[in-house]
Design a protein around this motif. Structure first.
Motif, mmCIF file in Angstrom:
data_model
loop_
_atom_site.group_PDB
_atom_site.id
_atom_site.type_symbol
_atom_site.label_atom_id
_atom_site.label_comp_id
_atom_site.label_asym_id
_atom_site.label_seq_id
_atom_site.Cartn_x
_atom_site.Cartn_y
_atom_site.Cartn_z
ATOM 1 N N UNK A 5 0.833 -1.205 0.000
ATOM 2 C CA UNK A 5 0.000 0.000 0.000
ATOM 3 C C UNK A 5 0.869 1.258 0.000
ATOM 4 N N UNK A 6 1.939 1.217 0.792
ATOM 5 C CA UNK A 6 2.856 2.355 0.841
ATOM 6 C C UNK A 6 3.523 2.551 -0.518
ATOM 7 N N UNK A 7 3.902 1.453 -1.166
ATOM 8 C CA UNK A 7 4.496 1.542 -2.503
ATOM 9 C C UNK A 7 3.540 2.191 -3.486
ATOM 10 N N UNK A 8 2.269 1.814 -3.428
ATOM 11 C CA UNK A 8 1.267 2.377 -4.334
ATOM 12 C C UNK A 8 1.108 3.878 -4.119
ATOM 13 N N UNK A 9 1.166 4.319 -2.877
ATOM 14 C CA UNK A 9 1.057 5.753 -2.568
ATOM 15 C C UNK A 9 2.193 6.516 -3.251
ATOM 16 N N UNK A 10 3.418 6.013 -3.114
ATOM 17 C CA UNK A 10 4.564 6.726 -3.686
ATOM 18 C C UNK A 10 4.629 6.586 -5.203
ATOM 19 N N UNK A 11 4.123 5.501 -5.749
ATOM 20 C CA UNK A 11 4.014 5.392 -7.209
ATOM 21 C C UNK A 11 3.054 6.451 -7.733
ATOM 22 N N UNK A 38 7.094 -0.288 -12.247
ATOM 23 C CA UNK A 38 6.154 0.529 -11.469
ATOM 24 C C UNK A 38 5.336 1.461 -12.347
ATOM 25 N N UNK A 39 6.006 2.243 -13.186
ATOM 26 C CA UNK A 39 5.311 3.209 -14.039
ATOM 27 C C UNK A 39 5.882 3.142 -15.452
ATOM 28 N N UNK A 40 4.998 3.265 -16.426
ATOM 29 C CA UNK A 40 5.439 3.429 -17.808
ATOM 30 C C UNK A 40 4.753 4.694 -18.302
ATOM 31 N N UNK A 52 10.171 3.116 -8.881
ATOM 32 C CA UNK A 52 9.932 4.048 -7.774
ATOM 33 C C UNK A 52 10.420 3.386 -6.488
ATOM 34 N N UNK A 53 11.248 4.103 -5.734
ATOM 35 C CA UNK A 53 11.747 3.597 -4.455
ATOM 36 C C UNK A 53 11.502 4.641 -3.385
ATOM 37 N N UNK A 54 11.091 4.159 -2.219
ATOM 38 C CA UNK A 54 10.875 5.045 -1.078
ATOM 39 C C UNK A 54 11.561 4.451 0.132
ATOM 40 N N UNK A 97 14.617 6.274 -12.472
ATOM 41 C CA UNK A 97 14.227 5.940 -11.102
ATOM 42 C C UNK A 97 13.789 7.223 -10.415
ATOM 43 N N UNK A 98 12.714 7.121 -9.678
ATOM 44 C CA UNK A 98 12.230 8.228 -8.845
ATOM 45 C C UNK A 98 12.387 7.765 -7.400
ATOM 46 N N UNK A 99 13.134 8.539 -6.615
ATOM 47 C CA UNK A 99 13.472 8.158 -5.251
ATOM 48 C C UNK A 99 12.834 9.132 -4.258
#
Length: 122
Positions: A5-11, A38-40, A52-54, A97-99
């Motif tokens: 869920x946290x990954x989806x928020x940051x994506x 994650x995203x295209x 995407x990494x958080x 990559x989005x960090x």
């Protein structure tokens, strides 16, 4: 909130951030037998595959350090399948990559061209 869920928020934060920069979301969480992207997104004639990494803290290393050789190869082969399936043969491609560090909505780092063919043996 669990890890997925946290990954989806940051994506979603990353997709919003890139949309504001003129990118169009093509799909999220694209899965194949090779892995997941994650995203295209697309901007003009470039298809961008985004990991995407958080991280809440840097105790175990910054987010970009989690994108290792094995992860890069999975992303590459997943992207190849996406390009073939969707017939994006005449487009440029890029791997970014989005960090995110901490809990904020704004990324701390946007790494363009995180994958180069020679580094993953292709």
């Amino acid at each position: 909130m669990n890890k997925r869920e946290q990954g989806a928020v940051f994506e979603n934060y990353a997709a919003e951030f890139l949309s504001e920069k003129g990118y169009t979301l093509l799909t999220m969480n694209y899965f194949t037998k090779y892995g997941e992207i994650d995203l295209i997104m697309k901007k003009e004639e470039t298809i961008v595959f985004i990991e995407v990494k958080q991280r809440t803290t840097d105790i175990f290393g910054r987010g970009e350090y989690a994108i290792d050789y094995k992860k890069k190869r999975k992303i590459y082969f997943t992207a190849r399948e996406f390009i073939s399936k969707n017939r994006y043969f005449n487009h440029d491609i890029r791997f970014d990559a989005i960090i995110f560090n901490g809990k904020g909505k704004t990324p701390c780092n946007w790494i363009k061209n995180i994958i180069w063919g020679d580094e993953i043996g292709i």
